[in-house]
Design an enzyme around this catalytic site. Structure first.
Site: not given
Ligand code: NAP
Length: 322
Positions: A263, A234, A282
């Site tokens: 955005e 994000r 995006h």
């Molecule tokens: P996910 O499986 O929950 O992965 C997020 C990772 O971030 C987890 O490994 C988590 O590990 C880590 N994390 C969370 N808080 C943290 C912190 N404070 N410091 C360090 N690491 C942290 O989620 P995902 O499905 O991979 O998606 C991730 C994000 O990508 C979404 O939330 C969304 O914002 C973004 N996204 C963007 C697009 C786009 O169109 N560009 C599309 C899809 C998703 P821990 O809990 O162990 O810290």
């Protein structure tokens, strides 16, 4: 009483037909704020994406039981407020993981090999002799990739990097990702070490109070001058003004960005003047197949949550425990 669902994003026709089998559907344009709020006031559920939902918008939505977002990220919601009101929030993890990881890799390759910049250069008629060093990029294979937030999407990026491009993978998470360590040789390090050692720093954390602005001027200074920053998480996870400064002053080599602080990105953003920036609108999950799967998944989440049968894809599970 017939259940009423507010759809605040256009849905594929088969997904809308599926919802109509279960409820009355009211389509609203979320840009018409008052009409949207009025529709929520007598709705049982709502489905949509990319719109900030604030507590005042649902103050009188006393029937509302479920919000189904067509996204994995849920930073548009005040989750604690929804939980207080007993409203379930559902999201769409997994179905978008691979497409989003493809976008991340497209940004890595495009930034390293200057694909967009050089393609534009050719279209402008500049290719008049065989190219020299001025058009060279840097290698991706064999380099070190630092993933900040190695979860579902980060894991799919790590797989591409380790197995496809023989890259070394470093990551930061609050908890270890043992599967990625085992399958892709990923090594968990502190953020400072990741920034200092990575050739590509790739952000894939959710936007939370802890991750907002986590990459600022200090962090950019810790990166190698030859490093490339990739952000498909994000926009607000990066201090955009500090990034612009770092790119203008060669503090880092380049950036590949799918997301921005505001955005759509303003047409006069300094980012768009920089040759070492690849900017996408995006598009992380934006393929026909994946966007359809996300809409279908969100619709199924919504109906199952209204029926009380949903067991996964729930953000605030504590509501169900009541
Ligand atoms: P996910 O499986 O929950 O992965 C997020 C990772 O971030 C987890 O490994 C988590 O590990 C880590 N994390 C969370 N808080 C943290 C912190 N404070 N410091 C360090 N690491 C942290 O989620 P995902 O499905 O991979 O998606 C991730 C994000 O990508 C979404 O939330 C969304 O914002 C973004 N996204 C963007 C697009 C786009 O169109 N560009 C599309 C899809 C998703 P821990 O809990 O162990 O810290």
């Amino acid at each position: 009483m017939t259940r009423k669902i507010v759809a605040y994003k256009a849905l594929p026709s088969d997904v809308e037909a599926y919802l109509r089998e279960h409820a009355e559907i009211v389509n609203v344009d979320a840009k018409d704020h008052d009409a949207f709020v009025a529709a929520l006031n007598d709705a049982d559920g709502a489905i949509g994406a990319s719109v900030k939902i604030t507590p005042d918008m649902i103050e009188n939505a006393t029937r509302l039981k479920v919000f189904s977002t067509i996204s994995v990220g849920f930073d548009q919601f005040d989750v604690a407020d929804l939980t207080r009101r007993g409203i379930v929030l559902t999201h769409t993890p997994d179905v978008l993981t691979e497409s989003t990881a493809d976008t991340v890799f497209a940004l890595i390759l495009a930034s390293a090999r200057r694909v967009v910049e050089l393609a534009e250069w050719v279209k402008e008629g500049n290719w008049k002799a065989s190219i020299g060093e001025a058009c060279f990029g840097v290698d991706v294979q064999g380099k070190t990739l630092g993933i900040v937030g190695l979860g579902r999407i980060g894991g799919a990026v790590a797989r591409r990097a380790a197995l496809g491009f023989r890259m070394n993978v470093l990551y930061t998470n609050r908890n270890a990702n043992e599967q990625a360590e085992r399958d892709f040789g990923a090594r968990r390090v502190e953020l400072d070490e990741l920034l200092e050692r990575s050739d590509f720093v790739c952000l894939q954390v959710p936007l939370t109070p802890e991750t907002r602005g986590m990459i600022g001027a200090n962090e950019l200074k810790k990166m190698k001058r030859s490093a490339i920053l990739i952000n498909a998480s994000r926009g607000p996870t990066v201090d955009e003004a500090a990034l612009i400064d770092a790119l203008q002053n060669d503090t880092i080599r380049a950036a590949g960005l799918d997301v921005f602080e505001h955005e759509p990105l303003a047409a006069d953003s300094p980012l768009l003047k920089l040759k070492n920036v690849v900017a996408l609108p995006h598009i992380g999950s934006a393929t026909h197949e994946t966007r359809h799967a996300m809409a279908r998944n969100a619709a199924e989440n919504l109906i199952a949550a209204l029926d009380g049968t949903l067991t996964n894809n729930i953000v605030n599970r504590e509501v169900l425990a009541r």
